[in-house]
Design an enzyme around this catalytic site. Structure first.
Site, short mmCIF file in Angstrom:
data_model
loop_
_atom_site.label_atom_id
_atom_site.label_comp_id
_atom_site.label_asym_id
_atom_site.label_seq_id
_atom_site.Cartn_x
_atom_site.Cartn_y
_atom_site.Cartn_z
N CYS A 89 4.95 3.99 -15.95
CA CYS A 89 5.22 2.56 -15.74
C CYS A 89 5.65 1.84 -17.02
O CYS A 89 6.05 0.68 -16.97
CB CYS A 89 4.02 1.87 -15.11
SG CYS A 89 2.66 1.57 -16.24
N HIS A 141 -6.78 -11.06 -23.31
CA HIS A 141 -6.04 -10.49 -22.18
C HIS A 141 -5.60 -9.07 -22.53
O HIS A 141 -4.99 -8.85 -23.58
CB HIS A 141 -4.81 -11.36 -21.88
CG HIS A 141 -3.90 -10.77 -20.86
ND1 HIS A 141 -4.16 -10.82 -19.50
CD2 HIS A 141 -2.73 -10.10 -20.99
CE1 HIS A 141 -3.18 -10.21 -18.85
NE2 HIS A 141 -2.29 -9.77 -19.73
N HIS A 169 -3.49 -5.53 -16.47
CA HIS A 169 -3.89 -5.66 -15.07
C HIS A 169 -4.38 -4.31 -14.57
O HIS A 169 -4.03 -3.27 -15.13
CB HIS A 169 -2.73 -6.15 -14.22
CG HIS A 169 -2.33 -7.57 -14.51
ND1 HIS A 169 -1.44 -7.88 -15.51
CD2 HIS A 169 -2.72 -8.74 -13.96
CE1 HIS A 169 -1.30 -9.21 -15.57
NE2 HIS A 169 -2.05 -9.75 -14.64
N ASP A 227 -3.46 2.01 -7.52
CA ASP A 227 -2.56 3.14 -7.25
C ASP A 227 -2.67 4.22 -8.33
O ASP A 227 -1.70 4.90 -8.65
CB ASP A 227 -1.11 2.63 -7.15
CG ASP A 227 -0.66 1.91 -8.42
OD1 ASP A 227 -1.41 1.93 -9.43
OD2 ASP A 227 0.43 1.32 -8.42
N ARG A 238 -5.43 2.21 -11.72
CA ARG A 238 -4.50 2.28 -12.86
C ARG A 238 -4.68 1.01 -13.69
O ARG A 238 -4.24 -0.06 -13.28
CB ARG A 238 -3.07 2.41 -12.38
CG ARG A 238 -2.02 2.25 -13.49
CD ARG A 238 -0.63 2.57 -13.00
NE ARG A 238 -0.22 1.72 -11.90
CZ ARG A 238 0.58 0.64 -12.01
NH1 ARG A 238 1.05 0.28 -13.19
NH2 ARG A 238 0.91 -0.07 -10.94
N CYS A 260 -3.35 -0.91 -16.40
CA CYS A 260 -2.05 -0.99 -17.04
C CYS A 260 -2.22 -1.97 -18.21
O CYS A 260 -2.34 -3.18 -17.99
CB CYS A 260 -1.06 -1.49 -16.00
SG CYS A 260 0.62 -1.59 -16.58
#
Ligand code: FE
Length: 130
Positions: free
Chosen positions: A65, A102, A105, A109, A117, A119
């Site tokens: 990704c 932060h 996310h 999946d 996951r 990410c």
């Protein structure tokens, strides 16, 4: 967990502009540009802002990704999840439990055993080699 609270001015001083934009303003680095996207070295990934241990390299996987992806944090207490309805999507934001920075996310999946996951922006991480 004892929270770390700093003023915006203090965060600006201790982070690079890119780290500040992502960690404190919930930004996102462009895919495939982060320094940890494809690393596979054994070790642990820490919060770039406060040094809290977040993700062990053992749970890192190649998601394709464009961001570092993990299927599990080191311990669930070290990350917090928040509903994020920005940009016309409903996503689950992941932040550092200690400083509120932060990170990225989490999506449903991912691979076994968790199916998750995480990410995560490279700019939100610092790596400690084993
Ligand atoms: Fe942190």
């Amino acid at each position: 967990m004892d929270k770390i609270r700093r003023s915006d001015e203090e965060w600006r001083r201790s982070l690079t502009p890119e780290q500040y934009r992502i960690l404190r303003e919930k930004g996102t680095e462009r895919p495939y540009t982060g320094q940890y996207t494809e690393t596979a070295t054994p070790g642990v990934y820490l919060c770039a802002a406060c040094g809290l241990e977040l993700f062990p390299s053992e749970t890192k996987f190649d998601s394709g990704c464009g961001w570092p992806s993990f299927y599990d944090p080191l311990t669930s207490e070290n990350v917090e999840e928040h509903e994020d309805r920005s940009h016309g999507m409903v996503r689950t934001e992941v932040t550092c439990s200690r400083c509120g920075g932060h990170l990225g996310h989490v999506f449903p999946d991912g691979p076994t055993p968790t199916g998750l996951r995480y990410c995560i922006n490279s700019a939100s991480l610092r790596f400690n080699k084993k």
